[in-house]
Write a protein that holds these residues in place. Structure first.
Motif, PDB file in Angstrom:
ATOM      1  N   UNK A  46     -10.829   1.331  13.964  1.00  0.00           N
ATOM      2  CA  UNK A  46      -9.492   0.974  14.475  1.00  0.00           C
ATOM      3  C   UNK A  46      -8.528   0.312  13.344  1.00  0.00           C
ATOM      4  N   UNK A  47      -9.306  -0.601  12.369  1.00  0.00           N
ATOM      5  CA  UNK A  47      -8.216  -0.904  11.308  1.00  0.00           C
ATOM      6  C   UNK A  47      -7.867   0.232  10.528  1.00  0.00           C
ATOM      7  N   UNK A  48      -8.331   1.405  10.140  1.00  0.00           N
ATOM      8  CA  UNK A  48      -8.065   2.294   9.577  1.00  0.00           C
ATOM      9  C   UNK A  48      -6.953   3.378  10.278  1.00  0.00           C
ATOM     10  N   UNK A  49      -7.338   3.459  11.505  1.00  0.00           N
ATOM     11  CA  UNK A  49      -6.309   3.996  12.525  1.00  0.00           C
ATOM     12  C   UNK A  49      -4.735   3.410  12.476  1.00  0.00           C
ATOM     13  N   UNK A  50      -4.864   2.002  12.415  1.00  0.00           N
ATOM     14  CA  UNK A  50      -3.729   1.185  12.906  1.00  0.00           C
ATOM     15  C   UNK A  50      -2.794   1.408  11.368  1.00  0.00           C
ATOM     16  N   UNK A  51      -3.597   1.582  10.206  1.00  0.00           N
ATOM     17  CA  UNK A  51      -2.846   1.426   9.055  1.00  0.00           C
ATOM     18  C   UNK A  51      -1.766   2.804   8.974  1.00  0.00           C
ATOM     19  N   UNK A  52      -2.576   3.908   9.714  1.00  0.00           N
ATOM     20  CA  UNK A  52      -1.610   5.179   9.861  1.00  0.00           C
ATOM     21  C   UNK A  52      -0.555   4.680  10.859  1.00  0.00           C
ATOM     22  N   UNK A  53      -0.913   4.158  11.786  1.00  0.00           N
ATOM     23  CA  UNK A  53       0.207   3.788  12.938  1.00  0.00           C
ATOM     24  C   UNK A  53       1.223   3.041  12.374  1.00  0.00           C
ATOM     25  N   UNK A  54       1.001   1.853  11.661  1.00  0.00           N
ATOM     26  CA  UNK A  54       1.814   1.184  10.963  1.00  0.00           C
ATOM     27  C   UNK A  54       2.605   1.857   9.498  1.00  0.00           C
ATOM     28  N   UNK A  55       1.899   2.863   9.059  1.00  0.00           N
ATOM     29  CA  UNK A  55       2.300   3.445   8.000  1.00  0.00           C
ATOM     30  C   UNK A  55       2.361   2.309   6.718  1.00  0.00           C
ATOM     31  N   UNK A  56       1.068   1.738   6.666  1.00  0.00           N
ATOM     32  CA  UNK A  56       0.784   0.932   5.593  1.00  0.00           C
ATOM     33  C   UNK A  56      -0.556   1.152   4.944  1.00  0.00           C
ATOM     34  N   UNK A  57      -0.756   0.477   3.494  1.00  0.00           N
ATOM     35  CA  UNK A  57      -1.651   0.222   3.070  1.00  0.00           C
ATOM     36  C   UNK A  57      -2.566  -0.924   3.284  1.00  0.00           C
ATOM     37  N   UNK A  58      -2.003  -2.054   3.971  1.00  0.00           N
ATOM     38  CA  UNK A  58      -2.554  -3.244   3.782  1.00  0.00           C
ATOM     39  C   UNK A  58      -3.845  -3.117   4.491  1.00  0.00           C
ATOM     40  N   UNK A  59      -4.767  -3.640   3.851  1.00  0.00           N
ATOM     41  CA  UNK A  59      -6.191  -4.088   4.323  1.00  0.00           C
ATOM     42  C   UNK A  59      -6.313  -4.668   5.511  1.00  0.00           C
ATOM     43  N   UNK A  60      -5.587  -5.772   5.625  1.00  0.00           N
ATOM     44  CA  UNK A  60      -5.743  -6.640   6.853  1.00  0.00           C
ATOM     45  C   UNK A  60      -4.856  -6.180   7.768  1.00  0.00           C
ATOM     46  N   UNK A  61      -5.419  -5.171   8.407  1.00  0.00           N
ATOM     47  CA  UNK A  61      -4.777  -4.431   9.628  1.00  0.00           C
ATOM     48  C   UNK A  61      -5.808  -4.537  10.789  1.00  0.00           C
ATOM     49  N   UNK A  62      -5.457  -5.396  11.752  1.00  0.00           N
ATOM     50  CA  UNK A  62      -6.394  -5.438  12.896  1.00  0.00           C
ATOM     51  C   UNK A  62      -5.942  -6.143  14.206  1.00  0.00           C
ATOM     52  N   UNK A 176       7.683   5.191  19.095  1.00  0.00           N
ATOM     53  CA  UNK A 176       9.271   6.015  19.827  1.00  0.00           C
ATOM     54  C   UNK A 176      10.214   5.842  18.772  1.00  0.00           C
ATOM     55  N   UNK A 177      10.105   4.937  17.713  1.00  0.00           N
ATOM     56  CA  UNK A 177      11.237   5.014  17.003  1.00  0.00           C
ATOM     57  C   UNK A 177      10.292   4.722  15.366  1.00  0.00           C
ATOM     58  N   UNK A 178      11.267   5.219  14.500  1.00  0.00           N
ATOM     59  CA  UNK A 178      10.631   5.302  12.869  1.00  0.00           C
ATOM     60  C   UNK A 178      10.252   3.931  12.758  1.00  0.00           C
ATOM     61  N   UNK A 179       9.236   3.567  12.062  1.00  0.00           N
ATOM     62  CA  UNK A 179       8.525   2.259  11.551  1.00  0.00           C
ATOM     63  C   UNK A 179       7.761   2.475  10.506  1.00  0.00           C
ATOM     64  N   UNK A 180       8.123   1.942   9.298  1.00  0.00           N
ATOM     65  CA  UNK A 180       7.539   2.090   7.786  1.00  0.00           C
ATOM     66  C   UNK A 180       7.281   0.761   7.240  1.00  0.00           C
ATOM     67  N   UNK A 181       6.285   0.335   7.594  1.00  0.00           N
ATOM     68  CA  UNK A 181       5.722  -1.105   7.037  1.00  0.00           C
ATOM     69  C   UNK A 181       6.010  -1.485   5.504  1.00  0.00           C
TER      70      UNK A 181
END
Length: 407
Positions: A46-62, A176-181
């Motif tokens: 889930x952490x890895x999947x949401x890094x893609x959803x958020x468009x981020x490399x943040x380790x702390x994605x939970x 539904x709208x672009x989001x680029x963390x």
């Protein structure tokens, strides 16, 4: 006791919405123990999947267990110490919510406001940052109370120049709208599942930059795996919440697996499926689907001679505000749609209460048949209430949008 039985509603309001079928199926999955390797493996996934959803490399994605408001509170209460300055640009109800939560965390809250239906230019926000010098800029990306989408792409650079933590609640807009963390320089983002991600309320994905993590770690002390409950930061302040203490939650999700709570397993499976559904379809395809559905709904509303609300150049793709015509009872129209046609649309809050309807096209409901069914039903209810409308033109206009996108 009667069996649980709900009517077959089509949820076309500002959220929550009908869930994707695969999300509902995931929630019925049997449980395993919270430290079972299978369970912790899914947590890592889930952490890895949401890094893609958020468009981020943040380790702390939970995930924070709770509704989207739990994510907001966790982010703010973990980084705010009493007396810290927080700037909140308010362009709708949920800006006021961020300000209230920050105030409850002890912040010295400063707000700038614009008329509901408008958004801020980056120069307005920079001027306020320059004057106030806040620790945190907290801004909503998409505020469903007004249907407006605040541009964020220039704010990260401004925050970096003034050494400000940049936080956004993107519950109503992400998917539904672009989001680029990372590209936009955000330090913290929190969302919920019940809008464009196509799940139920109850889990709040968050992503945290290294800068944010360093800030909140300074407020925490861990020695030999045991938390020193008497430790305080140099400023004399501990994180005021145990449940929303992000350093503790990070340690629970991290390799240490230090016990903090029992993960809401069914919601984790649900959140996983929301992300998988988005990524399987493809982010660009999902954004395009939401934009087409939103454009079709807007075209249908305008073809009915109804007036959309607000600055359309800054409207979210996934919800449209509609000025309620003077000659009808807005709540009576909503009630008939709900109880006769099983379609839910929303009203609004504050200065817009009773003045606009909010019609959403989100997640599973951002699809062609749902748009047509909603427009045809609304036209019928309005016509039967006494309004003179051009018959069938709403659906025709929406169909023309879909036909144009298919060419």
């Amino acid at each position: 006791m009667k069996p649980l039985s709900l009517p077959p509603r089509l949820l076309m309001g500002p959220g929550p919405i009908n869930c994707y079928p695969r999300v509902l199926q995931a929630m019925s999955t049997q449980l395993v123990g919270q430290y079972d390797p299978v369970m912790t493996g899914y947590m890592n996934e889930v952490m890895a999947l949401y890094r893609q959803v958020f468009n981020t490399n943040n380790k702390q994605t939970l995930l924070v267990d709770g509704t989207s408001r739990a994510g907001i509170e966790a982010v703010l209460v973990s980084c705010i110490e009493p007396g810290d300055k927080v700037l909140v640009p308010v362009f709708g109800r949920f800006g006021h919510l961020l300000a209230e939560i920050a105030e409850r965390a002890g912040a010295e809250v400063h707000t700038i406001e614009t008329a509901w239906g408008e958004v801020f230019a980056p120069e307005q926000i920079e001027a306020a940052i320059r004057e106030i010098r806040p620790k945190v800029l907290a801004v909503v990306q998409g505020d469903t109370s007004t249907t407006m989408l605040q541009p964020l792409e220039h704010l990260g650079e401004i925050c970096q120049r003034y050494d400000v933590l940049f936080y956004s609640d993107a519950t109503a807009s992400i998917g539904g709208n672009p989001f680029e963390t990372d590209k936009w320089g955000l330090d913290a983002v929190s969302v919920g599942l019940q809008k464009c991600l196509g799940g139920p309320s109850g889990s709040a994905p968050v992503t945290l930059s290294e800068k944010y993590v360093e800030c909140v770690r300074k407020r925490h002390h861990v020695e030999a795996g045991i938390r020193d409950a008497h430790h305080q930061s140099a400023s004399g302040s501990r994180i005021r919440s145990n449940y929303f203490d992000l350093p503790m939650i990070m340690d629970y999700w991290g390799e240490e697996r230090l016990n903090h709570h029992t993960e809401a397993a069914s919601m984790l499976f649900c959140a996983r499926e929301c992300a998988v559904n988005l990524l399987d379809e493809g982010q660009e395809a999902v954004l395009s689907r939401h934009k087409t559905a939103g454009d079709a709904m807007l075209a249908g509303i305008q073809a009915m001679s109804l007036q959309p609300f607000g600055d359309l150049s800054n409207k979210m793709t996934n919800v449209v505000g509609v000025n309620i015509p003077d000659e009808v009872d807005g709540e009576a129209i909503r009630s008939t749609l709900l109880n006769t046609f099983n379609i839910e649309i929303g009203t609004s809050f504050g200065p817009l209460k009773g003045k606009i309807w909010r019609i959403g096209t989100m997640g599973y409901n951002a699809r062609e048949d749902a748009v047509y069914h909603t427009l045809q039903s609304l036209e019928t209810v309005l016509r039967r209430s006494g309004m003179s409308l051009p018959l069938g033109e709403a659906v025709d206009a929406a169909m023309a949008v879909y036909a144009g996108r298919a060419e």
